[in-house]
Design a protein around this motif. Sequence first.
Motif, PDB file in Angstrom:
ATOM      1  N   THR A  35       0.848  -1.197   0.000  1.00  0.00           N
ATOM      2  CA  THR A  35       0.000   0.000   0.000  1.00  0.00           C
ATOM      3  C   THR A  35       0.881   1.245   0.000  1.00  0.00           C
ATOM      4  OG1 THR A  35      -0.134   0.417   2.394  1.00  0.00           O
ATOM      5  CG2 THR A  35      -1.621  -1.266   1.492  1.00  0.00           C
ATOM      6  N   PRO A  36       0.302   2.402  -0.330  1.00  0.00           N
ATOM      7  CA  PRO A  36       1.072   3.651  -0.268  1.00  0.00           C
ATOM      8  C   PRO A  36       1.008   4.318   1.109  1.00  0.00           C
ATOM      9  CG  PRO A  36      -1.052   4.066  -1.292  1.00  0.00           C
ATOM     10  CD  PRO A  36      -1.011   2.588  -0.986  1.00  0.00           C
ATOM     11  N   HIS A  37       0.386   3.644   2.072  1.00  0.00           N
ATOM     12  CA  HIS A  37       0.149   4.287   3.367  1.00  0.00           C
ATOM     13  C   HIS A  37       1.404   4.367   4.230  1.00  0.00           C
ATOM     14  CE1 HIS A  37      -3.961   4.194   2.229  1.00  0.00           C
ATOM     15  NE2 HIS A  37      -4.121   2.883   2.409  1.00  0.00           N
ATOM     16  N   LEU A  38       2.316   3.399   4.085  1.00  0.00           N
ATOM     17  CA  LEU A  38       3.548   3.383   4.853  1.00  0.00           C
ATOM     18  C   LEU A  38       4.727   3.258   3.886  1.00  0.00           C
ATOM     19  CD1 LEU A  38       2.655   0.858   7.743  1.00  0.00           C
ATOM     20  CD2 LEU A  38       2.395   3.341   7.750  1.00  0.00           C
ATOM     21  N   THR A  39       5.879   3.773   4.286  1.00  0.00           N
ATOM     22  CA  THR A  39       7.084   3.629   3.469  1.00  0.00           C
ATOM     23  C   THR A  39       8.097   2.778   4.232  1.00  0.00           C
ATOM     24  OG1 THR A  39       8.132   5.634   4.345  1.00  0.00           O
ATOM     25  CG2 THR A  39       6.708   5.881   2.409  1.00  0.00           C
ATOM     26  N   LEU A  40       8.802   1.928   3.515  1.00  0.00           N
ATOM     27  CA  LEU A  40       9.721   0.987   4.152  1.00  0.00           C
ATOM     28  C   LEU A  40      10.859   1.682   4.913  1.00  0.00           C
ATOM     29  CD1 LEU A  40      10.213  -2.001   4.615  1.00  0.00           C
ATOM     30  CD2 LEU A  40      11.574  -2.035   2.513  1.00  0.00           C
ATOM     31  N   PRO A  41      11.489   2.737   4.362  1.00  0.00           N
ATOM     32  CA  PRO A  41      12.554   3.394   5.130  1.00  0.00           C
ATOM     33  C   PRO A  41      12.069   3.933   6.477  1.00  0.00           C
ATOM     34  CG  PRO A  41      12.676   4.058   2.839  1.00  0.00           C
ATOM     35  CD  PRO A  41      11.390   3.296   2.996  1.00  0.00           C
ATOM     36  N   LEU A  42      10.864   4.511   6.497  1.00  0.00           N
ATOM     37  CA  LEU A  42      10.343   5.047   7.752  1.00  0.00           C
ATOM     38  C   LEU A  42       9.949   3.922   8.706  1.00  0.00           C
ATOM     39  CD1 LEU A  42       9.959   7.669   9.132  1.00  0.00           C
ATOM     40  CD2 LEU A  42       7.696   7.919   8.091  1.00  0.00           C
ATOM     41  N   VAL A  43       9.460   2.810   8.171  1.00  0.00           N
ATOM     42  CA  VAL A  43       9.176   1.633   9.007  1.00  0.00           C
ATOM     43  C   VAL A  43      10.459   1.151   9.684  1.00  0.00           C
ATOM     44  CG1 VAL A  43       8.591  -0.832   8.919  1.00  0.00           C
ATOM     45  CG2 VAL A  43       7.121   0.846   7.774  1.00  0.00           C
ATOM     46  N   LEU A  44      11.549   1.070   8.918  1.00  0.00           N
ATOM     47  CA  LEU A  44      12.829   0.625   9.479  1.00  0.00           C
ATOM     48  C   LEU A  44      13.334   1.606  10.534  1.00  0.00           C
ATOM     49  CD1 LEU A  44      14.646  -0.609   6.247  1.00  0.00           C
ATOM     50  CD2 LEU A  44      13.881  -2.021   8.163  1.00  0.00           C
ATOM     51  N   LEU A  45      13.211   2.896  10.251  1.00  0.00           N
ATOM     52  CA  LEU A  45      13.689   3.911  11.197  1.00  0.00           C
ATOM     53  C   LEU A  45      12.919   3.850  12.508  1.00  0.00           C
ATOM     54  CD1 LEU A  45      15.391   6.406  11.896  1.00  0.00           C
ATOM     55  CD2 LEU A  45      13.611   7.809  10.807  1.00  0.00           C
ATOM     56  N   LEU A  46      11.582   3.815  12.425  1.00  0.00           N
ATOM     57  CA  LEU A  46      10.768   3.809  13.640  1.00  0.00           C
ATOM     58  C   LEU A  46      10.929   2.498  14.410  1.00  0.00           C
ATOM     59  CD1 LEU A  46       7.512   5.531  12.339  1.00  0.00           C
ATOM     60  CD2 LEU A  46       9.262   6.489  13.850  1.00  0.00           C
ATOM     61  N   ALA A  47      11.069   1.379  13.692  1.00  0.00           N
ATOM     62  CA  ALA A  47      11.289   0.097  14.373  1.00  0.00           C
ATOM     63  C   ALA A  47      12.621   0.115  15.118  1.00  0.00           C
ATOM     64  CB  ALA A  47      11.264  -1.044  13.355  1.00  0.00           C
ATOM     65  N   THR A  48      13.655   0.668  14.482  1.00  0.00           N
ATOM     66  CA  THR A  48      14.966   0.754  15.123  1.00  0.00           C
ATOM     67  C   THR A  48      14.921   1.651  16.353  1.00  0.00           C
ATOM     68  OG1 THR A  48      16.116   0.398  13.012  1.00  0.00           O
ATOM     69  CG2 THR A  48      17.376   1.438  14.783  1.00  0.00           C
ATOM     70  N   LEU A  49      14.303   2.821  16.224  1.00  0.00           N
ATOM     71  CA  LEU A  49      14.234   3.762  17.349  1.00  0.00           C
ATOM     72  C   LEU A  49      13.396   3.200  18.494  1.00  0.00           C
ATOM     73  CD1 LEU A  49      13.817   7.169  15.473  1.00  0.00           C
ATOM     74  CD2 LEU A  49      15.882   6.239  16.552  1.00  0.00           C
ATOM     75  N   GLY A  50      12.281   2.537  18.159  1.00  0.00           N
ATOM     76  CA  GLY A  50      11.448   1.944  19.199  1.00  0.00           C
ATOM     77  C   GLY A  50      12.164   0.836  19.942  1.00  0.00           C
ATOM     78  N   ALA A  51      12.858  -0.024  19.192  1.00  0.00           N
ATOM     79  CA  ALA A  51      13.593  -1.132  19.816  1.00  0.00           C
ATOM     80  C   ALA A  51      14.743  -0.604  20.670  1.00  0.00           C
ATOM     81  CB  ALA A  51      14.124  -2.080  18.742  1.00  0.00           C
ATOM     82  N   ALA A  52      15.497   0.366  20.129  1.00  0.00           N
ATOM     83  CA  ALA A  52      16.628   0.921  20.882  1.00  0.00           C
ATOM     84  C   ALA A  52      16.143   1.638  22.136  1.00  0.00           C
ATOM     85  CB  ALA A  52      17.425   1.877  19.993  1.00  0.00           C
ATOM     86  N   GLY A  53      15.065   2.406  22.009  1.00  0.00           N
ATOM     87  CA  GLY A  53      14.520   3.095  23.178  1.00  0.00           C
ATOM     88  C   GLY A  53      14.088   2.114  24.250  1.00  0.00           C
ATOM     89  N   GLY A  54      13.415   1.047  23.853  1.00  0.00           N
ATOM     90  CA  GLY A  54      12.983   0.036  24.818  1.00  0.00           C
ATOM     91  C   GLY A  54      14.141  -0.663  25.491  1.00  0.00           C
ATOM     92  N   ASP A  55      15.177  -0.981  24.704  1.00  0.00           N
ATOM     93  CA  ASP A  55      16.348  -1.656  25.276  1.00  0.00           C
ATOM     94  C   ASP A  55      17.093  -0.749  26.258  1.00  0.00           C
ATOM     95  OD1 ASP A  55      15.663  -3.789  23.743  1.00  0.00           O
ATOM     96  OD2 ASP A  55      17.459  -3.785  22.489  1.00  0.00           O
ATOM     97  N   LEU A  56      17.223   0.532  25.915  1.00  0.00           N
ATOM     98  CA  LEU A  56      17.929   1.451  26.802  1.00  0.00           C
ATOM     99  C   LEU A  56      17.147   1.691  28.094  1.00  0.00           C
ATOM    100  CD1 LEU A  56      19.291   4.033  24.197  1.00  0.00           C
ATOM    101  CD2 LEU A  56      20.544   2.211  25.359  1.00  0.00           C
ATOM    102  N   ILE A  57      15.830   1.745  27.992  1.00  0.00           N
ATOM    103  CA  ILE A  57      15.005   1.885  29.203  1.00  0.00           C
ATOM    104  C   ILE A  57      15.145   0.639  30.078  1.00  0.00           C
ATOM    105  CG2 ILE A  57      12.617   1.996  30.050  1.00  0.00           C
ATOM    106  CD1 ILE A  57      12.014   3.799  27.612  1.00  0.00           C
ATOM    107  N   THR A  58      15.123  -0.525  29.445  1.00  0.00           N
ATOM    108  CA  THR A  58      15.289  -1.779  30.190  1.00  0.00           C
ATOM    109  C   THR A  58      16.642  -1.810  30.889  1.00  0.00           C
ATOM    110  OG1 THR A  58      13.884  -2.942  28.603  1.00  0.00           O
ATOM    111  CG2 THR A  58      15.291  -4.295  29.999  1.00  0.00           C
ATOM    112  N   PHE A  59      17.688  -1.403  30.178  1.00  0.00           N
ATOM    113  CA  PHE A  59      19.026  -1.361  30.781  1.00  0.00           C
ATOM    114  C   PHE A  59      19.066  -0.371  31.948  1.00  0.00           C
ATOM    115  CE2 PHE A  59      23.100   0.935  30.969  1.00  0.00           C
ATOM    116  CZ  PHE A  59      23.928  -0.092  31.367  1.00  0.00           C
ATOM    117  N   ALA A  60      18.422   0.786  31.769  1.00  0.00           N
ATOM    118  CA  ALA A  60      18.414   1.793  32.836  1.00  0.00           C
ATOM    119  C   ALA A  60      17.735   1.253  34.088  1.00  0.00           C
ATOM    120  CB  ALA A  60      17.719   3.066  32.351  1.00  0.00           C
ATOM    121  N   ILE A  61      16.642   0.510  33.888  1.00  0.00           N
ATOM    122  CA  ILE A  61      15.950  -0.093  35.036  1.00  0.00           C
ATOM    123  C   ILE A  61      16.866  -1.109  35.721  1.00  0.00           C
ATOM    124  CG2 ILE A  61      14.017  -1.563  35.737  1.00  0.00           C
ATOM    125  CD1 ILE A  61      12.410  -0.305  33.433  1.00  0.00           C
ATOM    126  N   ALA A  62      17.562  -1.918  34.906  1.00  0.00           N
ATOM    127  CA  ALA A  62      18.453  -2.943  35.461  1.00  0.00           C
ATOM    128  C   ALA A  62      19.627  -2.323  36.206  1.00  0.00           C
ATOM    129  CB  ALA A  62      18.963  -3.858  34.350  1.00  0.00           C
TER     130      ALA A  62
END
Length: 201
Positions: free
Chosen positions: A43-70
Amino acid sequence: MNWTDPASIGYPTLFLGVLIGSIVPIVPTGAVVGAAAAVAMTTPHLTLPLVLLLATLGAAGGDLITFAIARLGGDAAVRWLARGQREDRLAGARERFRRKGWQLIVVGRLIPAGRIPVLLAAGAVSYPWRRLVPATLAACVLWAVAYALLGVVSGGIFDSPLIATLLAAVLVLAVTGVVNLVAKRRRDKAKERQGETKVGS
C-alpha cells in the motif's frame, strides 16, 4: 494529526508497539515490524525506510530503558525484569558479558528470549553507556532489517495487504520458533558436554 489517514495510525502504532514490547515482552515486536513492512510493500500508506527507522528507534529506546531499570533501579525493579528468566541463564549471561559485552548485546537482540538476560547482565556489571548505546543501535538496526525482510518477502508474494500481513506474522513466528529450537538444542548439548566433563574428571 489526521486520524483518517492510515499513516497517522500506522506509524505511531509501529513505534509504540515496538517500544512497549521491548520493555514489557508481551507484544510480538518482530511480528509488528514484519506486518508494517508488508503493508509498506502493498500500500502507499507506509514507506519501508520510515518503518525501518521507527522500528529501530522503538527497539533501541525500549532496550535502553530496560538497561536503565536494570542498572539504576532497585532490587524490586530488577526482579520484575527477571521474572520468568532462569537463574542459570542469568548467571551465564553475566559471566559472558564480562568477556565480550558488545557482541552479546548484538546477539541478544537477534536471538528470541536473549535480550532480557543480556540487558540484566549489562546492568549488573555496570556496563558503560558510551559502549551500550552504539552497540544497541547497531543491534536494533540489524533486528529491524531482519524482521522487515520477512514482511518484504510476504508483500512481494501477495498484493493483498491483509494476506501479506498475515503471512509476515506467520513467517516471523516460524523463524522465531526455529531459532528458539536451535538455541535450546545448543544449550542442551553444552550441558551434556559439561556433564561428561564432570564425570570424566
